[in-house]
Enzyme design. Structure first.
Site, mmCIF file in Angstrom:
data_model
loop_
_atom_site.group_PDB
_atom_site.id
_atom_site.type_symbol
_atom_site.label_atom_id
_atom_site.label_comp_id
_atom_site.label_asym_id
_atom_site.label_seq_id
_atom_site.Cartn_x
_atom_site.Cartn_y
_atom_site.Cartn_z
ATOM 1 N N GLU A 1 52.839 38.589 45.598
ATOM 2 C CA GLU A 1 52.038 39.106 46.706
ATOM 3 C C GLU A 1 52.919 39.755 47.782
ATOM 4 O OE1 GLU A 1 48.904 36.500 47.752
ATOM 5 O OE2 GLU A 1 48.132 37.821 49.309
ATOM 6 N N GLU B 1 53.958 43.030 46.469
ATOM 7 C CA GLU B 1 52.840 43.975 46.575
ATOM 8 C C GLU B 1 52.725 44.508 48.000
ATOM 9 O OE1 GLU B 1 49.047 42.268 45.492
ATOM 10 O OE2 GLU B 1 47.964 44.130 45.931
ATOM 11 N N CYS C 1 44.049 34.322 47.240
ATOM 12 C CA CYS C 1 44.162 33.037 46.533
ATOM 13 C C CYS C 1 42.934 32.160 46.686
ATOM 14 C CB CYS C 1 45.422 32.275 46.922
ATOM 15 S SG CYS C 1 46.027 32.659 48.523
ATOM 16 N N SER D 1 44.612 41.908 47.688
ATOM 17 C CA SER D 1 45.742 41.777 46.770
ATOM 18 C C SER D 1 45.220 41.573 45.354
ATOM 19 C CB SER D 1 46.599 40.579 47.189
ATOM 20 O OG SER D 1 47.428 40.194 46.119
ATOM 21 N N LYS E 1 36.878 26.739 42.905
ATOM 22 C CA LYS E 1 37.803 26.877 41.776
ATOM 23 C C LYS E 1 37.085 26.645 40.453
ATOM 24 C CE LYS E 1 41.731 27.680 43.911
ATOM 25 N NZ LYS E 1 42.365 28.984 43.720
ATOM 26 N N GLU F 1 35.745 29.958 39.731
ATOM 27 C CA GLU F 1 36.809 30.914 39.424
ATOM 28 C C GLU F 1 37.276 30.802 37.974
ATOM 29 O OE1 GLU F 1 40.680 30.143 41.186
ATOM 30 O OE2 GLU F 1 40.960 32.276 41.574
ATOM 31 N N GLU G 1 37.141 37.273 33.168
ATOM 32 C CA GLU G 1 38.445 37.946 33.151
ATOM 33 C C GLU G 1 39.618 36.965 33.229
ATOM 34 O OE1 GLU G 1 36.154 38.137 35.510
ATOM 35 O OE2 GLU G 1 37.002 38.293 37.534
ATOM 36 N N CYS H 1 42.449 25.137 52.607
ATOM 37 C CA CYS H 1 42.232 24.173 51.510
ATOM 38 C C CYS H 1 42.150 22.735 52.015
ATOM 39 C CB CYS H 1 43.358 24.261 50.496
ATOM 40 S SG CYS H 1 43.680 25.929 49.951
#
Ligand code: SF4
Ligand code: SF4
Ligand code: FES
Lengths: 155, 572
Positions: free
Chosen positions: B278, B281, B298, B318, B357, B360, B365, B502
């Site tokens: 990241e 990037e 994230c 990102s 999560k 996710e 994908e 989190c």
């Protein structure tokens, strides 16, 4: 349903009363009147224009007995089951209507002629048990009298 | 200032204070149910009723403001009788399957009934028979247990501004539901799980994967690999009876081995990896005139929110996968290769503070390893239950390290678990990438703390880098609207869906207490200070994974395994 019917009416309300949360109910009322129910596209239109989340619009629709998201029949029968009507045997009357129309409360007949709804107090307690078919009031119902009323509408 | 008397004691408070808050100053807690600190009071339940001299009715103390000379009784016979009656009525039609209820250790209704001395329920109401809402891969709602306090509705509307749950119908049929009763899985729910935290009863919970994980552990054919999110070390202990904020990284690894996990790694390793990718990037975007600000990726709650409400900002986000998913992809490629294990045999489990999560990991994908990259996600609460079920005496376990290959980590990774941490970690590495020198003041204080939006400017070789950090989706919206309007001064923005980051994830120990979330964060900062490596690029296992396998950040392999793309989603 012709979209322009409700849209023109809603736009009139928005113009008159402004785009705010308070305008939601008047908008829903004109849509219900124009279409007989609140179509999904109308909810999207209100969400975008009034900036009210669709769950809140849905909350208002389900709160008011006169608003519905279900496409309605030509005749909407609203029968009251609040206490005074219930004590005067509204459930018996309801049973007859269900049998005659072959649908249950909350449903619309396959030919789109009838929608049957059980609603809270219609303010007709003096004529209990009572119902409304579209805008017309029917009171002091008996199992015989409703059979007749429905037979008349059916022909 | 206003002076009033509460239970015969004089108290002076600011005008506009509620009676409930005024009472706290004379050490009186007025029982309540629908009120929750951090949410606007809405007085649905009336449990908080108090007697005010001269008024015929009890007043809801959570909303009723103080006035000069007011005389309040919070504990008269009449008040006690009314409170008990309300709780009895709530219990009369409550679906009381307490012994098997998710929340029987943390149920506020049960606690109220006990504390208010409810000894019998004189009424019997009709028990509801609603269908469960199991449409979401992350969250289950059980309307049968709902007490209609409206707390979930308020957190979803006011704090998260997602607004997908609300009251529908009227009278006895009133319930909390979604648009057209379509279910959480079919609306714009971000799976943040904040509604779980505020629900006083067991009406909302995570979709559990405990049974599936037990089965995988028992299957001798399978090789079960586990990763634990950064904040787990600061919150798992709490769920197992240790004081809040106890650092339990070592005990956690030991417990996981005793549960039968074959290889114990760390999400912290892949958090370091995320930073490598990241930060690279970001530097690339700045140098090559790419789309700015870059926004972190994230947090899966934020990603879903973005896909629904801000799809126009996809180019800003990102392309890095979250640490969980980077780990998953590597667990079935890099690790499989190193250990000589057929990836088809590997079951990749993650322990997360997060309900999103769970969503996710089942995105189509997220299968770049050729398999579903992460098989099962357990929340903090679920892992704690497994540890209890196995009879492991957690507090007396020795400290054990995770295995090095994908378990060594830096302090930069550890602080991922609290709002501002990803930003700080990324800046530590980006500075090095740009200047070739190490950032001297490694503690970047302005991005720490619990303010909803934090901003900072960092001088990187003459370039003033502007950054912002937002946590809680309501705060995120403010920052994002600026970006959308083209008025954002920032180069880099960190967004976490949950208030606190989190530390306050939807899978954490139940509660909506921001101070507690902050304590977990302090534990992470403390571990960061004591670790041998504090920058992601210093982590030897990170150097190794690039040398042996990935070659370079943003390289071809990285691109394939560690980066992803986003999809515009509808708003209904
Ligand atoms: S998980 Fe979050 S977004 Fe979904 S209903 Fe609950 S509070 Fe709202
Ligand atoms: S689901 Fe829980 S938080 Fe939401 S209204 Fe019901 S009891 Fe309250
Ligand atoms: S806590 Fe005050 S009305 Fe519910």
């Amino acid at each position: 349903m012709n979209v322009s019917v409700w849209k023109t009416k809603v736009d009139e309300v928005l113009k008159r009363s402004g785009k705010s949360k308070e305008t939601l109910l008047p908008c829903l009322e004109v849509i219900q009147e124009a279409c007989g129910y609140i179509p999904q596209e109308a909810i999207t239109y209100l969400r975008e224009n009034l900036d009210v989340p669709s769950i809140d619009i849905y909350g208002v629709i389900t709160f008011y007995g006169m608003l519905t998201t279900k496409e309605q029949g030509k005749y909407v029968i609203r029968i009251c089951d609040s206490l005074p009507c219930y004590l005067n045997k509204s459930d018996g009357v309801l049973g007859v209507i269900e049998k005659e129309l072959g649908i249950e409360a909350g449903e619309t007949s396959a030919d789109r002629q009838f929608t049957l709804e059980v609603v809270p107090c219609l303010g007709l307690c003096d004529k209990a048990p009572a119902m409304m078919i579209n805008d017309k009031i029917y009171g002091n119902l008996t199992e015989q009298s409703v059979k007749k009323i429905i037979a008349e509408l059916n022909c | 200032m206003v002076t009033l008397t509460i239970n015969g004691k004089q108290v002076t408070v600011l005008e506009g204070t509620s009676i409930m808050n005024a009472a706290k100053q004379v050490h009186i807690n007025i029982p309540h149910l629908c009120y929750l600190e951090g949410l606007e009071p809405e007085y649905h339940c009336r449990v908080c009723g108090v007697e005010i001299e001269g008024e015929p009715r009890l007043a809801p103390s959570c909303v009723r403001q103080v006035s000069e000379g007011m005389k309040v009784q919070t504990n008269s016979a009449r008040v006690r009788r009314a409170r008990r009656m309300i709780v009895e009525l709530l219990l009369a039609d409550h679906y009381t399957d307490c012994p098997t209820c998710e929340r029987n250790q943390t149920c506020e209704l049960l606690k109220l009934a006990f504390e208010l001395g409810v000894k019998e329920i004189r009424f019997e109401g009709e028990k509801p028979h609603y269908e469960l809402d199991e449409t979401s891969p992350a969250i289950i709602r059980d309307p049968n247990k709902c007490v209609l306090c409206g707390r979930c509705v308020r957190v979803c509307h006011d704090v998260q501004t997602v607004s997908v749950i609300g009251f529908v119908n009227r009278g006895l049929e009133t319930m909390v539901s979604t648009f057209m009763e379509n279910g959480l899985g079919n609306v714009e729910c971000t799976n943040c799980g904040q509604c779980i935290h505020v629900c006083p009863v067991g009406a909302i919970k995570e979709k559990s994967a405990v049974d599936e994980v037990w089965a995988a552990l028992a299957d001798l054919e399978k090789h079960v690999v586990v990763q634990e999110a950064p904040v787990m070390r600061a919150s798992l202990g709490e769920e197992l009876g240790l004081p809040a904020g106890t650092l339990v990284a070592g005990k956690m690894h030991a417990a996981l081995r005793r549960l039968g996990f074959d290889t114990v790694f760390e999400t912290n390793f892949s958090a370091d990896l995320t930073i490598m990718e990241e930060a690279s990037e970001l530097v690339k975007r700045v140098k090559e005139g790419g789309v700015l600000p870059q926004i972190t990726s994230c947090c899966p709650g934020w990603i879903t929110f973005m896909e629904h409400f801000y799809p126009d900002l996809i180019p800003n986000v990102s392309t890095c996968k979250s640490p969980q998913q980077m780990f998953g992809a590597l667990s079935k490629t890099y690790y499989a290769e190193k250990a000589g294990i057929d990836p088809a045999r590997i079951v990749s489990v993650s322990i997360m503070p997060c309900t999103a999560k769970k969503f996710e990991t089942q995105r189509p994908e997220m299968a770049d390893s050729g398999f579903q990259d992460v098989d099962y996600v357990l929340t903090t609460r679920e892992l704690a239950r497994m540890i209890k079920e196995a009879g492991i005496d957690f507090a007396s376990l020795p400290d054990e390290p995770a295995e090095e290959l994908m378990g060594l980590y830096s302090g930069a990774a550890t602080i991922f678990g609290i709002t501002g941490g990803v930003m700080e970690a990324a800046l530590r590495t980006a500075y090095k990438l740009v200047t070739g020198k190490e950032l001297e003041k490694i503690d970047i204080e302005p991005v720490r703390g619990l303010d909803g939006i934090k901003t900072a400017t960092l001088n990187v070789d003459g370039l003033e880098v502007e950054v912002a950090v937002a946590h809680g989706l309501g705060n995120a919206r403010k920052v994002l609207d600026e970006v959308r309007a083209g008025k954002s001064p920032y180069h880099f923005i960190e967004i976490m869906a949950c208030p606190g980051g989190c530390a306050g994830g939807g899978g954490q120990p139940i509660g909506f207490d921001m101070a507690l979330r902050g304590i977990r964060g302090q534990t992470l900062y403390a571990e960061d200070r004591q670790l041998p490596y504090r920058r992601s690029h210093d982590n030897p296992s990170i150097k190794k994974v690039y040398e042996d396998y990935l070659k370079e950040p943003l390289g071809e392999k990285s691109h394939h395994l560690l980066h992803t793309k986003y999809t515009k989603r509808e708003v209904v």
